[in-house]
Write a protein that holds these residues in place. Structure first.
Motif, PDB file in Angstrom:
ATOM      1  N   PRO A   1       0.812  -1.224   0.000  1.00  0.00           N
ATOM      2  CA  PRO A   1       0.000   0.000   0.000  1.00  0.00           C
ATOM      3  C   PRO A   1       0.847   1.277   0.000  1.00  0.00           C
ATOM      4  CG  PRO A   1      -0.860  -1.563   1.591  1.00  0.00           C
ATOM      5  CD  PRO A   1       0.453  -2.105   1.100  1.00  0.00           C
ATOM      6  N   GLU A   2       2.009   1.221   0.654  1.00  0.00           N
ATOM      7  CA  GLU A   2       2.910   2.376   0.725  1.00  0.00           C
ATOM      8  C   GLU A   2       4.345   1.916   0.464  1.00  0.00           C
ATOM      9  OE1 GLU A   2       1.994   5.550   1.308  1.00  0.00           O
ATOM     10  OE2 GLU A   2      -0.117   4.993   1.585  1.00  0.00           O
ATOM     11  N   LEU A   3       5.133   2.751  -0.195  1.00  0.00           N
ATOM     12  CA  LEU A   3       6.528   2.418  -0.467  1.00  0.00           C
ATOM     13  C   LEU A   3       7.293   2.140   0.833  1.00  0.00           C
ATOM     14  CD1 LEU A   3       8.952   2.127  -2.376  1.00  0.00           C
ATOM     15  CD2 LEU A   3       9.305   4.599  -2.106  1.00  0.00           C
ATOM     16  N   GLU A   4       6.993   2.887   1.887  1.00  0.00           N
ATOM     17  CA  GLU A   4       7.713   2.732   3.150  1.00  0.00           C
ATOM     18  C   GLU A   4       7.676   1.291   3.650  1.00  0.00           C
ATOM     19  OE1 GLU A   4       5.432   5.220   2.551  1.00  0.00           O
ATOM     20  OE2 GLU A   4       7.021   6.673   2.168  1.00  0.00           O
ATOM     21  N   GLU A   5       6.587   0.588   3.380  1.00  0.00           N
ATOM     22  CA  GLU A   5       6.468  -0.802   3.822  1.00  0.00           C
ATOM     23  C   GLU A   5       7.425  -1.718   3.056  1.00  0.00           C
ATOM     24  OE1 GLU A   5       2.357  -2.114   3.857  1.00  0.00           O
ATOM     25  OE2 GLU A   5       1.736  -0.069   4.364  1.00  0.00           O
ATOM     26  N   ALA A   6       7.768  -1.348   1.840  1.00  0.00           N
ATOM     27  CA  ALA A   6       8.653  -2.169   1.009  1.00  0.00           C
ATOM     28  C   ALA A   6      10.128  -1.852   1.226  1.00  0.00           C
ATOM     29  CB  ALA A   6       8.303  -1.971  -0.466  1.00  0.00           C
ATOM     30  N   LEU A   7      10.441  -0.674   1.738  1.00  0.00           N
ATOM     31  CA  LEU A   7      11.834  -0.222   1.824  1.00  0.00           C
ATOM     32  C   LEU A   7      12.782  -1.207   2.501  1.00  0.00           C
ATOM     33  CD1 LEU A   7      11.453   3.614   2.438  1.00  0.00           C
ATOM     34  CD2 LEU A   7      12.312   2.464   0.375  1.00  0.00           C
TER      35      LEU A   7
END
Length: 161
Positions: free
Chosen positions: A21-27
């Motif tokens: 849902p958000e890039l921050e979760e994938a970082l």
């Protein structure tokens, strides 16, 4: 040029990797990886997070509206034309050139949405490609033999014109 017939477009709505849902979760999963980005917002968000991609493919739009987040890379710039629903030889060649000689910023006059398919075919295994899934988040796909096979299948749905 390759054209995607209407009857096959539904198959391209499913994420081509893992949806966050958000890039921050994938970082955290991107640490130490070579990154390629397709899309203006994904590219902007990677830069804002301090993770510039080796290759970025943008068209100056997001969800068909002008995007005012065009990145100011000092990368080599490649400009190509690519109409919506197509993959031109110019775009495919630019992607292959960028993979062979990174870093690069590919600016598309037209639409870059389908660029992830030939980019997955050209990218070395282990590379991570990120692209936006409109209204849902960011898709993260690691280039593997299975991803390349999936990309070959999707490319086979196009008609050469």
């Amino acid at each position: 040029m390759f054209y995607l017939p209407e009857e096959h477009r539904e198959q391209f709505k499913e994420p081509f990797g893992t949806l966050f849902p958000e890039l921050e979760e994938a970082l955290p999963s991107l640490e130490g990886k070579t990154l390629y980005a397709v899309g203006d917002v994904v590219t902007h968000n990677l830069l804002a997070a301090g993770r510039p991609p080796e290759i970025a493919v943008i068209d100056g739009y997001t969800m068909r509206a002008p995007c005012n987040r065009t990145p100011l890379f000092l990368y080599r710039r490649i400009r190509v034309k690519n109409q919506a629903g197509t993959l031109t030889e110019d775009l495919i060649g630019a992607l292959e050139d960028a993979v062979e000689n990174p870093p690069a910023l590919i600016t598309v006059d037209g639409e870059e949405d389908l660029a992830v398919i030939p980019l997955a075919l050209a990218a070395p295994e282990g590379t991570v490609i990120l692209y936006g899934q409109p209204g849902e988040g960011v898709v993260v796909c690691t280039v593997t033999p299975a991803l390349k096979e999936a990309a070959k299948y999707l490319l086979s749905l196009f008609v050469r014109v």
